[in-house]
Design an enzyme around this catalytic site. Structure first.
Site, short mmCIF file in Angstrom:
data_model
loop_
_atom_site.label_atom_id
_atom_site.label_comp_id
_atom_site.label_asym_id
_atom_site.label_seq_id
_atom_site.Cartn_x
_atom_site.Cartn_y
_atom_site.Cartn_z
N THR A 1 46.97 1.87 46.63
CA THR A 1 46.52 1.86 45.24
C THR A 1 45.70 3.13 44.98
O THR A 1 44.86 3.50 45.80
CB THR A 1 45.66 0.60 44.99
OG1 THR A 1 46.44 -0.54 45.31
CG2 THR A 1 45.18 0.53 43.55
N GLU B 1 35.80 -7.29 49.45
CA GLU B 1 37.07 -7.02 48.77
C GLU B 1 37.74 -8.34 48.37
O GLU B 1 38.31 -8.46 47.29
CB GLU B 1 37.96 -6.23 49.74
CG GLU B 1 39.25 -5.76 49.11
CD GLU B 1 40.06 -4.86 50.04
OE1 GLU B 1 39.50 -4.28 50.99
OE2 GLU B 1 41.27 -4.72 49.80
C1 LIG Z 1 50.79 -3.32 44.89
C2 LIG Z 1 50.16 -3.22 46.24
C3 LIG Z 1 48.98 -2.51 46.38
C4 LIG Z 1 48.38 -2.39 47.66
N1 LIG Z 1 47.25 -1.62 47.80
C5 LIG Z 1 46.81 -1.33 49.06
C6 LIG Z 1 45.75 -0.39 49.26
O1 LIG Z 1 45.17 0.15 48.32
N2 LIG Z 1 45.39 -0.10 50.56
C7 LIG Z 1 45.99 -0.67 51.63
O2 LIG Z 1 45.63 -0.36 52.75
N3 LIG Z 1 46.98 -1.58 51.46
C8 LIG Z 1 47.41 -1.92 50.21
N4 LIG Z 1 48.43 -2.82 50.04
C9 LIG Z 1 49.07 -3.39 51.21
C10 LIG Z 1 48.80 -4.87 51.40
O3 LIG Z 1 47.45 -5.10 51.78
C11 LIG Z 1 49.82 -5.36 52.44
O4 LIG Z 1 51.08 -5.39 51.78
C12 LIG Z 1 49.49 -6.72 53.01
O5 LIG Z 1 48.34 -6.65 53.82
C13 LIG Z 1 50.65 -7.29 53.84
O6 LIG Z 1 51.12 -6.35 54.77
P1 LIG Z 1 52.71 -6.06 54.85
O7 LIG Z 1 53.18 -5.78 53.48
O8 LIG Z 1 52.92 -5.02 55.87
O9 LIG Z 1 53.35 -7.42 55.31
P2 LIG Z 1 53.52 -7.90 56.85
O10 LIG Z 1 52.23 -7.72 57.56
O11 LIG Z 1 54.74 -7.29 57.38
O12 LIG Z 1 53.78 -9.46 56.61
C14 LIG Z 1 55.03 -9.95 56.13
C15 LIG Z 1 54.89 -11.46 55.91
O13 LIG Z 1 54.55 -12.09 57.14
C16 LIG Z 1 53.38 -12.87 56.96
N5 LIG Z 1 52.58 -12.85 58.18
C17 LIG Z 1 52.11 -11.78 58.87
N6 LIG Z 1 51.37 -12.18 59.91
C18 LIG Z 1 51.37 -13.54 59.90
C19 LIG Z 1 50.76 -14.55 60.68
N7 LIG Z 1 49.99 -14.25 61.72
N8 LIG Z 1 50.99 -15.85 60.35
C20 LIG Z 1 51.76 -16.18 59.29
N9 LIG Z 1 52.34 -15.27 58.50
C21 LIG Z 1 52.14 -13.96 58.79
C22 LIG Z 1 52.63 -12.22 55.82
O14 LIG Z 1 51.75 -13.15 55.20
C23 LIG Z 1 53.78 -11.81 54.91
O15 LIG Z 1 54.16 -12.92 54.14
C24 LIG Z 1 49.00 -3.01 48.76
C25 LIG Z 1 50.17 -3.75 48.61
C26 LIG Z 1 50.75 -3.84 47.37
C27 LIG Z 1 52.04 -4.61 47.24
#
Ligand SMILES: Cc1cc2nc3c(=O)[nH]c(=O)nc-3n(C[C@H](O)[C@H](O)[C@H](O)COP(=O)(O)OP(=O)(O)OC[C@H]3O[C@@H](n4cnc5c(N)ncnc54)[C@H](O)[C@@H]3O)c2cc1C
Length: 381
Positions: free
Chosen positions: A160, A244
């Site tokens: 973001t 946060e």
């Molecule tokens: C619009 C937007 C803005 C964002 N802004 C920022 C930002 O400013 N800075 C930043 O650093 N990040 C940012 N993010 C990233 C966001 O924090 C991550 O998308 C989020 O933490 C999930 O990580 P991932 O997308 O890699 O999903 P993954 O970690 O790959 O997870 C995929 C799925 O598996 C599930 N999962 C993972 N581990 C487990 C577990 N142990 N048990 C059960 N389920 C699990 C998750 O809940 C999810 O449903 C942003 C994301 C979006 C979409």
């Protein structure tokens, strides 16, 4: 139910924020949507109004309210217009400020905080990587020791403010063999050689927010870029994720309650079979359930806000507030969209946009699953 956590000062501040939204954002929202960002002029105006420095000491250009409720009031007023505004401003004010203020050296604070407060330095927090965001301890970006400093290599995604940021707090691995205990935080300036941004990402919702990939190729860092101590980054992140997450929870409910208020008006005006659609018992009950859900969730989130004012909010309670408010927000907005019928599915109607905007609340800043994992662990499971 009347909320009791705000006093007259907060309410006066709310009127200032609402006026800002009406004058400086609402008339330009379509342009912000088309541009996939709201642009530096808005940041500078936020700065001129003194809205960016609420969590920054006066010595560096802020107003150091010492009361998180002020920035939450601003977040609520921004979220009422669109979720993206509170997301972008919240990352800068509520997420990045604590890293710079608490961990920065005197030189770093003097260098960055005045611009942070004026809007000349837009900030971002870069934790998530293409290989994963939930498991922060597994991040792959490296900062390798070289001479007196480090060489940063890797990439971040979904960041973001990433496209417009001038200063980015980046988590990188400094001691690969030490796992979570080998991560450090660096403040990277966008002018540094080797730093590049990807395109603005095309999201399902929140088109007013710029969200970007970031790339680091042999970026030379010195101790001037290090935030806090080497290898202590993971602990710093965990401490600040509590703030946060309660910020997210406040935004989630403000967003949903605004759409619910607008839907109540519509349900009284829109006619079907000779009567307002809200007056059919099925819809009346739906609206009664939504209002109850919103108010009950608000009571818990407000209790957490007061805990955070007193510095006693736990990570587990913040996790409960975050996932539950995101769930309630999405349920409320989905049910509201239904009440708007076909108009609800049109992007030119606020409820349709809110539906797309809200979905990410269950994913970012720690997904609902990760929040439940934290709560489950606390139950000894
Ligand atoms: C619009 C937007 C803005 C964002 N802004 C920022 C930002 O400013 N800075 C930043 O650093 N990040 C940012 N993010 C990233 C966001 O924090 C991550 O998308 C989020 O933490 C999930 O990580 P991932 O997308 O890699 O999903 P993954 O970690 O790959 O997870 C995929 C799925 O598996 C599930 N999962 C993972 N581990 C487990 C577990 N142990 N048990 C059960 N389920 C699990 C998750 O809940 C999810 O449903 C942003 C994301 C979006 C979409």
């Amino acid at each position: 139910m009347k909320r009791t956590i705000f006093d007259e000062d907060h309410e006066a501040f709310r009127r200032t924020c609402a006026a800002f939204v009406d004058r400086k954002l609402r008339p330009h929202q379509e342009k912000h949507i088309a541009n996939h960002e709201f642009g530096r002029e808005v940041w500078l105006e936020l700065g001129r109004q003194g809205l960016l420095g609420l969590n920054v000491p006066e010595a560096y250009g802020g107003s150091a309210t010492g009361d998180p409720r002020f920035s939450l009031v601003l977040a609520e007023e921004l979220a009422k217009l669109a979720f993206a505004y509170s997301s972008c401003v919240g990352i800068h004010m509520d997420c990045v400020a604590p890293y710079l203020v608490d961990l920065g050296t005197e030189e770093q604070k003097q260098r960055w905080l005045p611009g942070f407060c004026s809007g000349e330095i837009i900030t971002a927090l870069a934790l998530t990587e293409p290989s994963g965001g939930s498991d922060l301890a597994a991040l792959k970006t490296t900062a390798e020791r070289r001479d007196e400093g480090w060489i940063l290599n890797g990439s971040k995604t979904f960041i973001t403010n990433g496209y417009s940021a001038d200063l980015i707090v980046v988590a990188a691995r400094t001691s690969p063999e030490k796992g979570a205990k080998g991560i450090s935080l660096f403040a990277v300036e966008a002018t540094m050689p080797g730093f590049e941004r990807g395109r603005k990402l095309d999201k399902v919702g929140q088109p007013e927010a710029d969200t970007s990939e970031l790339f680091f190729a042999d970026v030379r860092l010195t101790t001037d870029n290090l935030l806090g101590e080497v290898d202590r980054g993971f602990g710093y992140m965990m401490q600040r994720l509590v703030g946060e997450r309660i910020g997210s929870a406040v935004n989630n409910l403000a967003h949903a309650r605004q759409i619910l208020d607008e839907t109540l008006v519509y349900a009284k005006e829109r006619m079907a079979f000779g009567q307002p659609v809200g007056s059919f018992q099925a819809n009346k009950f739906t609206l009664a359930e939504l209002v109850t859900k919103a108010e009950v969730a608000q009571a818990f989130v407000d209790a957490c806000v007061m805990e955070s004012v007193q510095h006693t909010l736990t990570a587990v309670d913040a996790a409960k507030a975050k996932w539950w408010s995101a769930q309630v927000q999405n349920e409320i907005i989905d049910a509201c969209l239904q009440l708007w019928g076909g108009y609800g599915y049109m992007n030119e109607y606020r409820v349709g946009r809110a539906y797309s905007d809200a979905r990410v609340a269950k994913i970012w800043a720690g997904s609902n699953e990760i929040m439940k994992e934290l709560i489950g662990r606390d139950l000894g499971l």
